[in-house]
Write an enzyme that holds these catalytic residues in place. Structure first.
Site, PDB file in Angstrom:
ATOM      1  N   GLY A  88       0.855  -1.172   0.000  1.00 56.75           N
ATOM      2  CA  GLY A  88       0.000   0.000   0.000  1.00 56.75           C
ATOM      3  C   GLY A  88       0.893   1.224   0.000  1.00 56.75           C
ATOM      4  O   GLY A  88       2.125   1.120   0.025  1.00 56.75           O
ATOM      5  N   GLY A  91       3.034   3.451   1.423  1.00 59.21           N
ATOM      6  CA  GLY A  91       3.730   3.402   2.700  1.00 59.21           C
ATOM      7  C   GLY A  91       4.445   4.676   3.083  1.00 59.21           C
ATOM      8  O   GLY A  91       4.790   4.866   4.254  1.00 59.21           O
ATOM      9  N   LYS A 137       5.379  11.700  -2.079  1.00 64.74           N
ATOM     10  CA  LYS A 137       6.396  10.707  -1.748  1.00 64.74           C
ATOM     11  C   LYS A 137       7.253  11.315  -0.645  1.00 64.74           C
ATOM     12  O   LYS A 137       7.821  12.399  -0.816  1.00 64.74           O
ATOM     13  CB  LYS A 137       7.252  10.379  -2.972  1.00 64.74           C
ATOM     14  CG  LYS A 137       8.184   9.184  -2.791  1.00 64.74           C
ATOM     15  CD  LYS A 137       8.854   8.826  -4.118  1.00 64.74           C
ATOM     16  CE  LYS A 137       9.744   7.606  -3.991  1.00 64.74           C
ATOM     17  NZ  LYS A 137      10.389   7.253  -5.288  1.00 64.74           N
ATOM     18  N   ASP A 166       9.904   4.740   8.167  1.00 69.21           N
ATOM     19  CA  ASP A 166       9.611   6.076   8.692  1.00 69.21           C
ATOM     20  C   ASP A 166       8.726   6.895   7.761  1.00 69.21           C
ATOM     21  O   ASP A 166       8.333   8.014   8.091  1.00 69.21           O
ATOM     22  CB  ASP A 166      10.904   6.829   9.007  1.00 69.21           C
ATOM     23  CG  ASP A 166      11.833   6.967   7.798  1.00 69.21           C
ATOM     24  OD1 ASP A 166      11.364   6.807   6.647  1.00 69.21           O
ATOM     25  OD2 ASP A 166      13.037   7.235   7.994  1.00 69.21           O
ATOM     26  N   ARG A 194      -2.573   0.988  -9.660  1.00 70.69           N
ATOM     27  CA  ARG A 194      -1.543   0.059 -10.119  1.00 70.69           C
ATOM     28  C   ARG A 194      -2.156  -1.303 -10.438  1.00 70.69           C
ATOM     29  O   ARG A 194      -3.288  -1.602 -10.034  1.00 70.69           O
ATOM     30  CB  ARG A 194      -0.471  -0.095  -9.032  1.00 70.69           C
ATOM     31  CG  ARG A 194       0.107   1.232  -8.550  1.00 70.69           C
ATOM     32  CD  ARG A 194       0.596   1.156  -7.099  1.00 70.69           C
ATOM     33  NE  ARG A 194       0.953   2.487  -6.596  1.00 70.69           N
ATOM     34  CZ  ARG A 194       2.194   2.937  -6.481  1.00 70.69           C
ATOM     35  NH1 ARG A 194       3.215   2.170  -6.805  1.00 70.69           N
ATOM     36  NH2 ARG A 194       2.432   4.147  -6.039  1.00 70.69           N
ATOM     37  N   ASP A 226       3.242  -3.919  -8.360  1.00 68.44           N
ATOM     38  CA  ASP A 226       2.784  -2.713  -7.670  1.00 68.44           C
ATOM     39  C   ASP A 226       3.467  -1.460  -8.209  1.00 68.44           C
ATOM     40  O   ASP A 226       3.097  -0.344  -7.827  1.00 68.44           O
ATOM     41  CB  ASP A 226       3.011  -2.829  -6.156  1.00 68.44           C
ATOM     42  CG  ASP A 226       4.456  -3.128  -5.805  1.00 68.44           C
ATOM     43  OD1 ASP A 226       4.901  -4.257  -6.082  1.00 68.44           O
ATOM     44  OD2 ASP A 226       5.154  -2.240  -5.275  1.00 68.44           O
ATOM     45  N   ASN A 227       4.438  -1.634  -9.102  1.00 66.95           N
ATOM     46  CA  ASN A 227       5.089  -0.496  -9.756  1.00 66.95           C
ATOM     47  C   ASN A 227       4.653  -0.349 -11.209  1.00 66.95           C
ATOM     48  O   ASN A 227       5.299   0.356 -11.976  1.00 66.95           O
ATOM     49  CB  ASN A 227       6.613  -0.635  -9.700  1.00 66.95           C
ATOM     50  CG  ASN A 227       7.157  -0.436  -8.295  1.00 66.95           C
ATOM     51  OD1 ASN A 227       6.524   0.216  -7.468  1.00 66.95           O
ATOM     52  ND2 ASN A 227       8.315  -1.000  -8.020  1.00 66.95           N
ATOM     53  N   ASP A 238       7.351   5.787 -10.438  1.00 66.45           N
ATOM     54  CA  ASP A 238       7.945   5.146  -9.259  1.00 66.45           C
ATOM     55  C   ASP A 238       9.407   4.777  -9.504  1.00 66.45           C
ATOM     56  O   ASP A 238       9.762   3.612  -9.650  1.00 66.45           O
ATOM     57  CB  ASP A 238       7.141   3.907  -8.857  1.00 66.45           C
ATOM     58  CG  ASP A 238       7.043   3.774  -7.337  1.00 66.45           C
ATOM     59  OD1 ASP A 238       7.782   4.500  -6.649  1.00 66.45           O
ATOM     60  OD2 ASP A 238       6.252   2.957  -6.859  1.00 66.45           O
TER      61      ASP A 238
END
Length: 485
Positions: free
Chosen positions: A100, A102, A123, A135, A196, A265-266, A275
């Site tokens: 997902g 992130g 991003k 993080d 995606r 997912d990319n 990405d």
């Protein structure tokens, strides 16, 4: 809170907040996303604003202030909801259901002046439910690399997302693949869609064909609008996606670009490049070139990109088969190689100076060019630039004039192939009159800029930033890319 209730949304004096944001994806419901909050940063320094994109949004670059970028895209004032999209994906061939957004979210969707819907995705904007212990941040170097990749590919004619802005955020970050602590950034990526392949794979995993159909209808309505009224719109969508992806990977290959991480997912559902992680432009022609240090077996090496993209399209059939006929999808996918070869041949011929050639001439020239590049190990980008720089009508007179003033020096053992290539190129030119020779010179110049975004170029640019906080080489590099010098 809906978009209409967002504080200061319509009446903001900030042009970036006053854009006509739409809620197309939000209206699908929260089966597809989670509402999240943006991180708060101790510092905001605008490092990049892509003024070339503002007119497409109906904005005058002279009117939009630097502070507007920081308020909208660094402090995230006046924008809610912020949506972290849910998706899964096949990563290096293994299914991962823990994915997902992130370290980013969908900031908003804007209808541009061309009538197309564009997504603003962040991003490095902080933790989400999908951060998986990370993080949620983006290193400044990562931001610099993505800005450069997107601009370079766009100006090489590749269909790609673009970076609207990048802001340094003043947080020290620790990374295993960079000297740490390292600097942080947040960026806004402007793409045709945030959706995606993995978005559909997640719905299939949870056995929700109803949500799959709802999402597919949304994708067709927003991004394949010319198909929305067609009786066979679903299979036509898949067939067009096959064509878009085949042409995209052909553009990468002709540009000498290795994406590095072609997980599902990319892969964008609109067939757009996005990405950018550990990408690289190949220094020499090497199908086995690996861009990502963690791609231990070369799954996503440069030469594997067409077959991997085709495989990802095949895997997408699994979640779509609840709606589309499997045999019809297979029939559409069978045309992938045809689309790929047509686009790749066309682009490579243009790099060689020709808008068109007869099939026998084109096939022979392309095969010999690739053979020479592979065996000689001359610089991939240097070879084409030297063609453009030294091209002369004299090449038509004698084979010995072809590339005779260039800096191309084949390695021992490849000189024979180079001689054969020069003879063939000279032979082809014999069929052209002086006007068409001029067109060749122009075509070479347009498709072979001097500046190539090789790793030493990126590292040199980053070194100036990291060691001296000198951004001038970065801006000069972008200027060279955009002016195709």
């Amino acid at each position: 809170m809906t978009l209409a209730e967002t504080p200061n949304y319509k009446n903001s004096s900030n042009p970036l907040l006053s854009l006509n944001y739409e809620s197309a994806l939000e209206s699908l419901g929260d089966d597809y996303y989670d509402e999240v909050a943006a991180a708060e940063f101790p510092q905001h320094i605008l490092r990049w604003r892509n003024d070339a994109l503002l007119p497409r949004l109906g904005l005058d670059p002279q009117v939009v202030k630097d502070e507007d970028f920081i308020t909208a895209f660094g402090q995230f004032q006046g924008r809610k909801p912020l949506l972290a999209l849910r998706y899964h994906g096949y990563q290096f061939g293994e299914y991962n259901g823990q994915l997902g957004d992130g370290r980013g979210f969908l900031y908003g969707q804007v209808r541009a002046t061309d009538g197309e819907l564009y997504d603003f995705g962040t991003k490095g904007s902080g933790r989400t439910p999908y951060s998986r212990g990370g993080d949620g941040m983006l290193t400044l170097k990562g931001g610099v690399r993505e800005v450069l990749a997107a601009e370079a590919l766009h100006h090489l004619g590749v269909r790609t997302s673009r970076c609207l802005t990048m802001i340094e955020t003043g947080l020290p970050l620790w990374r295993g693949d960079e000297p740490s602590p390292t600097r942080s950034s947040v960026m806004i990526r402007m793409s045709s869609s945030h959706i995606r392949f993995g978005t559909f794979e997640r719905l299939h995993y949870f056995q929700r064909p109803d949500l799959t159909k709802k999402l597919l209808d949304h994708v067709i309505e927003q991004y394949y609008r010319h198909l929305s009224s067609e009786q066979d719109k679903y299979v036509l969508f898949y067939a067009e996606l096959v064509k878009r992806v085949a042409e995209l990977v052909a553009q990468w290959m002709a540009a000498g670009f290795c994406h590095a991480v072609l997980n599902t997912d990319n892969m964008s559902i609109t067939g757009e490049s996005f990405d950018y992680g550990p990408y690289a432009f190949i220094p020499t022609y090497n199908p086995s070139f690996i861009a990502a240090y963690f791609d231990y077996y070369g799954r996503y090496c440069y030469g594997n990109q067409p077959s991997i993209c085709k495989l990802n399209l095949q895997m997408l059939q699994e979640p779509l088969k609840a709606i589309l006929d499997k045999d019809e999808m297979e029939a559409a996918l069978e045309r992938f190689d045809e689309y790929y070869q047509a686009e790749y041949s066309s682009l490579m011929l243009k790099r060689l100076g020709f808008v068109e050639l007869s099939y026998p001439q084109a096939a022979e020239l392309l095969n010999l060019t690739v053979e020479f590049l592979k065996d000689s190990q001359v610089g991939y980008h240097q070879f084409f630039y030297e063609m453009a720089r030294t091209f002369s009508s004299k090449w038509r007179d004698e084979p010995g004039f072809v590339m005779n003033n260039s800096d191309i020096v084949p390695v021992p053992g490849a000189s024979g192939i180079f001689d054969d290539w020069c003879i063939l190129y000279h032979k082809i030119l014999n069929d052209f009159d002086s006007d068409r020779i001029d067109v060749i010179a122009q075509t070479l110049a347009v498709h072979n800029p001097k500046t190539a975004l090789l790793r030493p170029v990126i590292e040199s640019t980053w070194k100036a930033i990291a060691q001296e906080d000198n951004w001038q080489p970065f801006y000069e590099l972008i200027q060279a890319i955009q002016s195709r010098k």
